[in-house]
Design a protein around this motif. Structure first.
Motif, short mmCIF file in Angstrom:
data_model
loop_
_atom_site.label_atom_id
_atom_site.label_comp_id
_atom_site.label_asym_id
_atom_site.label_seq_id
_atom_site.Cartn_x
_atom_site.Cartn_y
_atom_site.Cartn_z
N THR A 207 4.63 51.53 -25.87
CA THR A 207 3.86 50.23 -25.99
C THR A 207 3.32 49.70 -24.73
OG1 THR A 207 5.42 49.40 -27.75
CG2 THR A 207 4.16 47.69 -26.53
N VAL A 208 3.77 49.98 -23.75
CA VAL A 208 3.18 49.68 -22.40
C VAL A 208 1.73 50.77 -22.06
CG1 VAL A 208 3.45 49.45 -19.91
CG2 VAL A 208 5.50 48.71 -21.29
N LEU A 209 2.04 51.85 -22.13
CA LEU A 209 0.79 52.75 -22.00
C LEU A 209 -0.02 52.46 -23.26
CD1 LEU A 209 -0.21 55.36 -21.05
CD2 LEU A 209 0.93 56.52 -22.78
N ALA A 210 0.32 51.97 -24.29
CA ALA A 210 -1.00 51.57 -25.31
C ALA A 210 -1.74 50.48 -24.53
CB ALA A 210 -0.24 51.31 -26.71
N ALA A 211 -0.78 49.48 -24.27
CA ALA A 211 -1.56 48.27 -23.53
C ALA A 211 -2.47 48.55 -22.40
CB ALA A 211 -0.29 47.35 -23.00
N TYR A 212 -2.08 49.68 -21.58
CA TYR A 212 -3.02 49.90 -20.53
C TYR A 212 -4.13 50.42 -20.96
CZ TYR A 212 1.06 49.58 -17.51
OH TYR A 212 2.27 49.26 -16.76
N ARG A 213 -4.28 51.32 -21.95
CA ARG A 213 -5.22 52.13 -22.57
C ARG A 213 -6.27 51.12 -23.32
NH1 ARG A 213 -5.48 57.67 -22.80
NH2 ARG A 213 -3.44 58.94 -22.04
N SER A 214 -5.68 50.41 -24.17
CA SER A 214 -6.33 49.17 -24.78
C SER A 214 -7.14 48.28 -23.79
CB SER A 214 -5.45 48.23 -25.55
OG SER A 214 -6.22 47.49 -26.44
N ALA A 215 -6.60 47.84 -22.63
CA ALA A 215 -7.38 47.15 -21.80
C ALA A 215 -8.60 47.81 -21.29
CB ALA A 215 -6.43 46.88 -20.58
N GLU A 216 -8.47 49.21 -20.89
CA GLU A 216 -9.36 49.98 -20.43
C GLU A 216 -10.65 50.12 -21.42
OE1 GLU A 216 -9.64 54.64 -18.64
OE2 GLU A 216 -9.13 54.47 -21.05
N ALA A 217 -10.32 50.45 -22.71
CA ALA A 217 -11.34 50.35 -23.79
C ALA A 217 -12.15 49.08 -23.91
CB ALA A 217 -10.48 50.68 -25.18
N SER A 218 -11.24 47.77 -23.71
CA SER A 218 -11.78 46.77 -23.90
C SER A 218 -12.79 46.30 -22.82
CB SER A 218 -10.72 45.50 -23.88
OG SER A 218 -11.35 44.06 -23.80
N LEU A 219 -12.38 46.60 -21.55
CA LEU A 219 -13.18 46.42 -20.27
C LEU A 219 -14.31 47.47 -20.30
CD1 LEU A 219 -13.30 44.59 -17.78
CD2 LEU A 219 -11.00 44.80 -19.35
N ALA A 220 -14.43 48.59 -21.05
CA ALA A 220 -15.43 49.46 -21.28
C ALA A 220 -16.49 49.00 -22.01
CB ALA A 220 -15.11 50.73 -21.79
N ARG A 221 -16.07 48.08 -23.17
CA ARG A 221 -17.04 47.38 -23.98
C ARG A 221 -17.55 46.27 -23.17
NH1 ARG A 221 -12.80 48.42 -27.72
NH2 ARG A 221 -12.20 46.09 -27.36
N THR A 222 -16.76 45.60 -22.78
CA THR A 222 -17.38 44.09 -22.00
C THR A 222 -17.79 43.98 -20.68
OG1 THR A 222 -15.25 43.59 -21.34
CG2 THR A 222 -15.65 42.84 -23.63
N PRO B 102 -10.08 52.43 -14.77
CA PRO B 102 -9.39 53.58 -15.10
C PRO B 102 -7.86 52.81 -15.68
CG PRO B 102 -9.35 53.63 -12.89
CD PRO B 102 -10.19 52.34 -13.11
N TRP B 103 -7.50 53.24 -17.21
CA TRP B 103 -6.04 52.59 -17.31
C TRP B 103 -5.00 53.14 -16.43
CZ3 TRP B 103 -1.94 55.89 -18.21
CH2 TRP B 103 -2.01 57.18 -18.40
N GLN B 104 -5.18 54.34 -15.64
CA GLN B 104 -4.29 54.79 -14.87
C GLN B 104 -4.03 53.60 -13.57
OE1 GLN B 104 -6.75 56.71 -15.78
NE2 GLN B 104 -6.09 58.74 -16.35
N LEU B 105 -5.13 52.99 -13.40
CA LEU B 105 -5.04 51.82 -12.10
C LEU B 105 -3.81 50.80 -12.72
CD1 LEU B 105 -5.55 50.59 -9.63
CD2 LEU B 105 -7.69 49.73 -10.51
N LEU B 106 -4.28 50.28 -13.79
CA LEU B 106 -3.27 49.32 -14.50
C LEU B 106 -1.76 49.88 -14.42
CD1 LEU B 106 -5.49 47.94 -17.53
CD2 LEU B 106 -4.99 46.79 -15.22
N ALA B 107 -1.55 51.51 -14.87
CA ALA B 107 -0.48 51.85 -14.97
C ALA B 107 0.32 51.96 -13.37
CB ALA B 107 -0.48 53.39 -15.44
N ALA B 108 -0.71 52.12 -12.32
CA ALA B 108 -0.13 52.21 -11.25
C ALA B 108 0.50 50.86 -10.53
CB ALA B 108 -1.14 52.66 -10.10
N ILE B 109 -0.45 49.96 -11.10
CA ILE B 109 -0.26 48.38 -10.74
C ILE B 109 1.33 47.93 -11.47
CG2 ILE B 109 -0.79 46.19 -10.58
CD1 ILE B 109 -3.46 47.05 -9.81
N GLY B 110 1.29 48.29 -12.61
CA GLY B 110 2.15 47.86 -13.55
C GLY B 110 3.57 48.54 -12.97
N LYS B 111 3.48 49.74 -12.50
CA LYS B 111 4.68 50.53 -12.19
C LYS B 111 5.32 49.82 -10.85
CE LYS B 111 7.52 53.98 -11.16
NZ LYS B 111 8.58 54.10 -12.06
#
Length: 290
Positions: free
Chosen positions: A104-119, A126-135
């Motif tokens: 669920t956490v991984l899906a949230a990081y990826r979804s945020a990346e996709a949302s920012l790619a649109r807006t 990169p979603w990996q940055l959110l993952a690094a900060i979330g870690k």
């Protein structure tokens, strides 16, 4: 070390600039405050003025394994360290475990990346940055201890910001998010200060609510925060400034960058609630920050 800063914000790739106050506190996440003082540092590209808050560094300090994440390999004909044939090789096993991110956490990081790619496609988040900060912030919501909607099963809170070893931030939310009506605390898997959440909060899962305790909402809000203004996170300079806007600390920058590179080499989903929990003091771990 945390900081208070004034940031010029641009969302959705538009030219609109919104003045925002960001204050980082007990859990290296963004926070709002009216405090002043300390040495001022200018980051011209972001129009950020830093006011450092010493002794405010409760983020997790573990570094990723040096080996590239890959499936664990069985020992060749001999008992492993656990005394059982076929046990995973220790170094590779740890790398594989650390590369696992709760589903669920991984899906949230990826979804945020996709949302920012649109807006805000120019940000190149990169979603990996959110993952690094979330870690580093919470160990991926305490190893993915979230419900089906992505909300943490128990509160993930940073230290009380009462000025005793950390920044002093009086209550701004009436205890709504952090349960403290006297002082603020950083909240949730991405560790937002309540006053910062009031400005940056987002609805990442489309349920009509903005909840810092929800990983979908928190990841999207963190993405917007990291993409402030004209940042292009494919640029090393803008990437470093984005990470430092979460916590103005060279050690924090190096730690997040290490996890970013680790996750770029490979990740895989694991069951919610089974992720590796950090052992160092900090939110989402077993030990409170000193």
């Amino acid at each position: 070390m945390r900081f208070n800063g004034t940031v010029r914000r641009g969302l959705g790739g538009t030219a609109t600039a919104v003045a925002a106050m960001a204050a980082l506190t007990a859990s290296q996440a963004p926070g709002l405050t009216g405090q002043a003082g300390g040495d001022m540092k200018n980051a011209a590209a972001d129009d950020v003025v830093w006011t450092e808050a010493p002794n405010d560094d409760s983020y997790h300090t573990e570094l990723p394994p040096l080996v590239t994440p890959e499936p664990p390999k069985p020992a060749t004909g001999k008992a492993g360290e656990g005394g059982k044939p076929g046990a995973a090789l220790p170094a590779t096993g740890r790398a594989w475990a650390e590369a696992g991110i709760p589903g669920t956490v991984l899906a949230a990081y990826r979804s945020a990346e996709a949302s920012l790619a649109r807006t805000d496609p120019g940000c190149r988040l990169p979603w990996q940055l959110l993952a690094a900060i979330g870690k580093v912030e919470s160990g991926h919501a305490a190893g993915g201890r979230v419900d089906a909607r992505g909300t943490t099963r128990t509160p993930i809170l940073g230290p009380v910001l009462n000025g005793a070893g950390f920044a002093h931030i009086a209550d701004t939310d009436g205890g709504r998010y952090d349960g403290d009506a006297v002082y603020d605390r950083a909240v949730g898997p991405m560790q937002f200060i309540p006053s910062t959440w009031a400005h940056w909060g987002a609805d990442g899962n489309g349920d009509g609510r903005e909840d810092p305790n929800n990983i979908h909402d928190a990841a999207l809000a963190a993405g917007h925060y990291l993409c402030v203004g004209p940042r292009d996170l494919s640029s090393r300079g803008d990437l470093d400034r984005a990470i430092l806007s979460y916590n103005h600390s060279d050690t924090y920058l190096a730690t997040v960058r290490s996890w970013l590179e680790f996750y770029r080499k490979g990740t895989h989903p694991v069951a919610d609630g089974t992720g590796v929990i950090p052992g160092s003091p900090g939110a989402g771990g077993p030990h409170a920050p000193k």
